[in-house]
Design a protein around this motif. Structure first.
Motif, PDB file in Angstrom:
ATOM      1  N   ALA A 110       0.830  -1.220   0.000  1.00 44.01           N
ATOM      2  CA  ALA A 110       0.000   0.000   0.000  1.00 44.01           C
ATOM      3  C   ALA A 110       0.856   1.257   0.000  1.00 44.01           C
ATOM      4  N   VAL A 111       2.008   1.218   0.675  1.00 48.93           N
ATOM      5  CA  VAL A 111       2.872   2.399   0.726  1.00 48.93           C
ATOM      6  C   VAL A 111       3.419   2.748  -0.652  1.00 48.93           C
ATOM      7  N   THR A 112       3.649   1.748  -1.488  1.00 52.12           N
ATOM      8  CA  THR A 112       4.219   2.009  -2.816  1.00 52.12           C
ATOM      9  C   THR A 112       3.201   2.559  -3.807  1.00 52.12           C
ATOM     10  N   VAL A 113       1.916   2.462  -3.486  1.00 51.79           N
ATOM     11  CA  VAL A 113       0.883   2.971  -4.398  1.00 51.79           C
ATOM     12  C   VAL A 113       0.842   4.496  -4.320  1.00 51.79           C
ATOM     13  N   PRO A 114       0.968   5.211  -5.433  1.00 56.65           N
ATOM     14  CA  PRO A 114       0.877   6.679  -5.370  1.00 56.65           C
ATOM     15  C   PRO A 114      -0.507   7.142  -4.909  1.00 56.65           C
ATOM     16  N   HIS A 115      -0.552   8.281  -4.247  1.00 55.78           N
ATOM     17  CA  HIS A 115      -1.829   8.801  -3.764  1.00 55.78           C
ATOM     18  C   HIS A 115      -2.805   9.068  -4.903  1.00 55.78           C
ATOM     19  N   LEU A 116      -2.290   9.449  -6.054  1.00 54.36           N
ATOM     20  CA  LEU A 116      -3.180   9.712  -7.183  1.00 54.36           C
ATOM     21  C   LEU A 116      -3.885   8.430  -7.623  1.00 54.36           C
ATOM     22  N   VAL A 117      -3.141   7.337  -7.676  1.00 49.22           N
ATOM     23  CA  VAL A 117      -3.734   6.044  -8.022  1.00 49.22           C
ATOM     24  C   VAL A 117      -4.688   5.597  -6.919  1.00 49.22           C
ATOM     25  N   GLY A 118      -4.295   5.803  -5.666  1.00 49.68           N
ATOM     26  CA  GLY A 118      -5.167   5.461  -4.556  1.00 49.68           C
ATOM     27  C   GLY A 118      -6.472   6.244  -4.592  1.00 49.68           C
ATOM     28  N   ALA A 119      -6.400   7.533  -4.926  1.00 56.25           N
ATOM     29  CA  ALA A 119      -7.609   8.347  -4.999  1.00 56.25           C
ATOM     30  C   ALA A 119      -8.538   7.850  -6.107  1.00 56.25           C
ATOM     31  N   ALA A 120      -7.964   7.508  -7.263  1.00 55.07           N
ATOM     32  CA  ALA A 120      -8.790   6.982  -8.355  1.00 55.07           C
ATOM     33  C   ALA A 120      -9.439   5.658  -7.956  1.00 55.07           C
ATOM     34  N   SER A 121      -8.702   4.820  -7.244  1.00 51.94           N
ATOM     35  CA  SER A 121      -9.249   3.526  -6.806  1.00 51.94           C
ATOM     36  C   SER A 121     -10.376   3.720  -5.794  1.00 51.94           C
ATOM     37  N   VAL A 122     -10.175   4.622  -4.837  1.00 50.03           N
ATOM     38  CA  VAL A 122     -11.224   4.896  -3.849  1.00 50.03           C
ATOM     39  C   VAL A 122     -12.453   5.493  -4.523  1.00 50.03           C
ATOM     40  N   GLY A 123     -12.251   6.345  -5.522  1.00 51.32           N
ATOM     41  CA  GLY A 123     -13.383   6.909  -6.257  1.00 51.32           C
ATOM     42  C   GLY A 123     -14.179   5.832  -6.978  1.00 51.32           C
ATOM     43  N   LEU A 124     -13.490   4.901  -7.629  1.00 52.67           N
ATOM     44  CA  LEU A 124     -14.181   3.809  -8.316  1.00 52.67           C
ATOM     45  C   LEU A 124     -14.880   2.880  -7.333  1.00 52.67           C
ATOM     46  N   LEU A 125     -14.341   2.782  -6.119  1.00 48.23           N
ATOM     47  CA  LEU A 125     -14.929   1.885  -5.127  1.00 48.23           C
ATOM     48  C   LEU A 125     -16.157   2.488  -4.460  1.00 48.23           C
ATOM     49  N   LEU A 126     -16.103   3.783  -4.118  1.00 48.71           N
ATOM     50  CA  LEU A 126     -17.127   4.385  -3.258  1.00 48.71           C
ATOM     51  C   LEU A 126     -18.136   5.279  -3.976  1.00 48.71           C
ATOM     52  N   SER A 127     -17.976   5.501  -5.267  1.00 51.26           N
ATOM     53  CA  SER A 127     -18.922   6.382  -5.971  1.00 51.26           C
ATOM     54  C   SER A 127     -20.299   5.721  -6.073  1.00 51.26           C
ATOM     55  N   ASP A 128     -21.302   6.519  -6.435  1.00 51.04           N
ATOM     56  CA  ASP A 128     -22.675   5.991  -6.459  1.00 51.04           C
ATOM     57  C   ASP A 128     -22.888   4.901  -7.511  1.00 51.04           C
ATOM     58  N   ALA A 129     -22.023   4.858  -8.528  1.00 48.18           N
ATOM     59  CA  ALA A 129     -22.093   3.773  -9.517  1.00 48.18           C
ATOM     60  C   ALA A 129     -20.828   2.921  -9.459  1.00 48.18           C
ATOM     61  N   GLY A 130     -20.187   2.910  -8.280  1.00 48.80           N
ATOM     62  CA  GLY A 130     -18.910   2.227  -8.137  1.00 48.80           C
ATOM     63  C   GLY A 130     -19.043   0.745  -7.838  1.00 48.80           C
ATOM     64  N   VAL A 131     -17.906   0.147  -7.555  1.00 52.07           N
ATOM     65  CA  VAL A 131     -17.841  -1.304  -7.350  1.00 52.07           C
ATOM     66  C   VAL A 131     -18.636  -1.726  -6.119  1.00 52.07           C
ATOM     67  N   LEU A 132     -18.471  -0.973  -5.003  1.00 54.78           N
ATOM     68  CA  LEU A 132     -19.140  -1.367  -3.758  1.00 54.78           C
ATOM     69  C   LEU A 132     -20.662  -1.285  -3.891  1.00 54.78           C
ATOM     70  N   ALA A 133     -21.157  -0.233  -4.541  1.00 48.44           N
ATOM     71  CA  ALA A 133     -22.609  -0.107  -4.732  1.00 48.44           C
ATOM     72  C   ALA A 133     -23.139  -1.226  -5.623  1.00 48.44           C
ATOM     73  N   ARG A 134     -22.379  -1.628  -6.627  1.00 50.03           N
ATOM     74  CA  ARG A 134     -22.823  -2.721  -7.506  1.00 50.03           C
ATOM     75  C   ARG A 134     -22.816  -4.056  -6.780  1.00 50.03           C
ATOM     76  N   ILE A 135     -21.776  -4.289  -5.951  1.00 49.12           N
ATOM     77  CA  ILE A 135     -21.714  -5.556  -5.216  1.00 49.12           C
ATOM     78  C   ILE A 135     -22.882  -5.671  -4.236  1.00 49.12           C
ATOM     79  N   LEU A 136     -23.214  -4.571  -3.555  1.00 53.79           N
ATOM     80  CA  LEU A 136     -24.306  -4.579  -2.583  1.00 53.79           C
ATOM     81  C   LEU A 136     -25.674  -4.458  -3.237  1.00 53.79           C
ATOM     82  N   GLY A 137     -25.714  -4.183  -4.559  1.00 57.45           N
ATOM     83  CA  GLY A 137     -26.989  -4.087  -5.258  1.00 57.45           C
ATOM     84  C   GLY A 137     -27.790  -2.860  -4.894  1.00 57.45           C
ATOM     85  N   ILE A 138     -27.141  -1.773  -4.533  1.00 60.78           N
ATOM     86  CA  ILE A 138     -27.825  -0.531  -4.155  1.00 60.78           C
ATOM     87  C   ILE A 138     -27.848   0.414  -5.358  1.00 60.78           C
TER      88      ILE A 138
END
Length: 286
Positions: A110-138
């Motif tokens: 995790a330390v080697t991942v740049p913050h810019l890449v981390g921010a893009a990953s968190v955005g894809l995970l937590l956005s309203d049409a992101g991965v987490l919302a799709r997995i939970l079916g919301i």
């Protein structure tokens, strides 16, 4: 006798000469950059117009106090979460079991991942049409505004995730060479696990935890990419505001950008001074 007395002095002089090649370039860059920013914020080095000493750049910057409070809030909350998670992660890694080894490997990755890449990953995970919302079916309309929302949840989560891995590795590096002998001694004397945690592990980890948390706080306060990608457009943290003003088409906005940078620097310096004062009061540091 005189030669023996002068030996420590020669060692000190030799150590100073060895450090100078690294210190001089860093000092030139840091002092030069800070000095230029301060001079520009005071109106003494404008890109247009006549140099004149003033604090207009500080007074004319809109919502400077609100941005400062927002930046401090994000930095304090994310650093506090990162410190707690990082400490418990370090304890798990120090335990030496297979789970600790896996967590240690994940933290190093995790330390080697740049913050810019981390921010893009968190955005894809937590956005309203992101991965987490799709997995939970919301559906998107029922998903809370975690990205670019009023709570700055995604920004704080990204900083807490990245900096907790950094803090954990710093604490592990400090404890790895000291914890075993102290912990075994306390165990032989009859101390229970909870007592060893309170009176052995936490005091030993406190200095490195404080130093790592201060570094994480300073980075969080000064970085802009995560807040720029995952945060709201208004109000802006200080780092985002400084970058926007610096890239403004109006050259007269440069002193305001410098003023925002100076405020950020003063806040960071204040926190570093407080951390150093706290560090000097710790027995493990002495």
């Amino acid at each position: 006798m005189t030669a023996v007395l002068n030996r420590p002095r020669r060692r000190g002089l030799r150590a100073t000469l060895l450090v100078l090649p690294a210190v001089i370039p860093v000092a030139i860059v840091v002092i030069g950059g800070i000095g230029t920013t301060v001079v520009q914020s005071l109106g003494l080095m404008p890109l247009v117009g006549t140099p004149a000493l003033s604090v207009d750049a500080f007074a004319s910057t809109e919502d400077l106090l609100g941005s400062a409070l927002l930046s401090l809030g994000i930095a304090v909350i994310s650093t506090a979460i990162a410190a707690v998670v990082g400490l418990f992660t370090a304890v798990l890694i120090i335990s030496g079991n297979w789970g600790g080894r896996i967590v240690g490997a994940l933290s190093a990755a995790a330390v080697t991942v740049p913050h810019l890449v981390g921010a893009a990953s968190v955005g894809l995970l937590l956005s309203d049409a992101g991965v987490l919302a799709r997995i939970l079916g919301i559906p998107p309309e029922s998903w809370p505004a975690l990205v670019a929302g009023p709570t700055w949840f995604a920004v704080i989560a990204e900083y807490a995730w990245k900096e907790s891995a950094f803090i954990a590795l710093i604490v592990v590096g400090t404890l790895a060479t000291r914890i075993t002998s102290f912990d075994e001694t306390a165990a032989v004397l009859g101390a229970r696990r909870s007592a060893r945690l309170r009176f052995v592990l936490l005091p030993l980890a406190a200095p490195s935890l404080l130093v790592a948390s201060t570094i994480a706080f300073a980075y969080t306060l000064g970085s802009y990419e995560v807040a720029w990608l995952l945060g709201k457009t208004y109000p802006e943290p200080l780092s985002v505001m400084a970058l926007r003003l610096f890239n403004s088409a109006s050259l007269t906005a440069r002193p305001e950008a410098a003023a925002v940078a100076v405020i950020t620097l003063l806040l960071t310096a204040a926190v570093v001074v407080l951390a150093m004062l706290g560090l000097r009061r710790m027995r493990a540091w002495k």
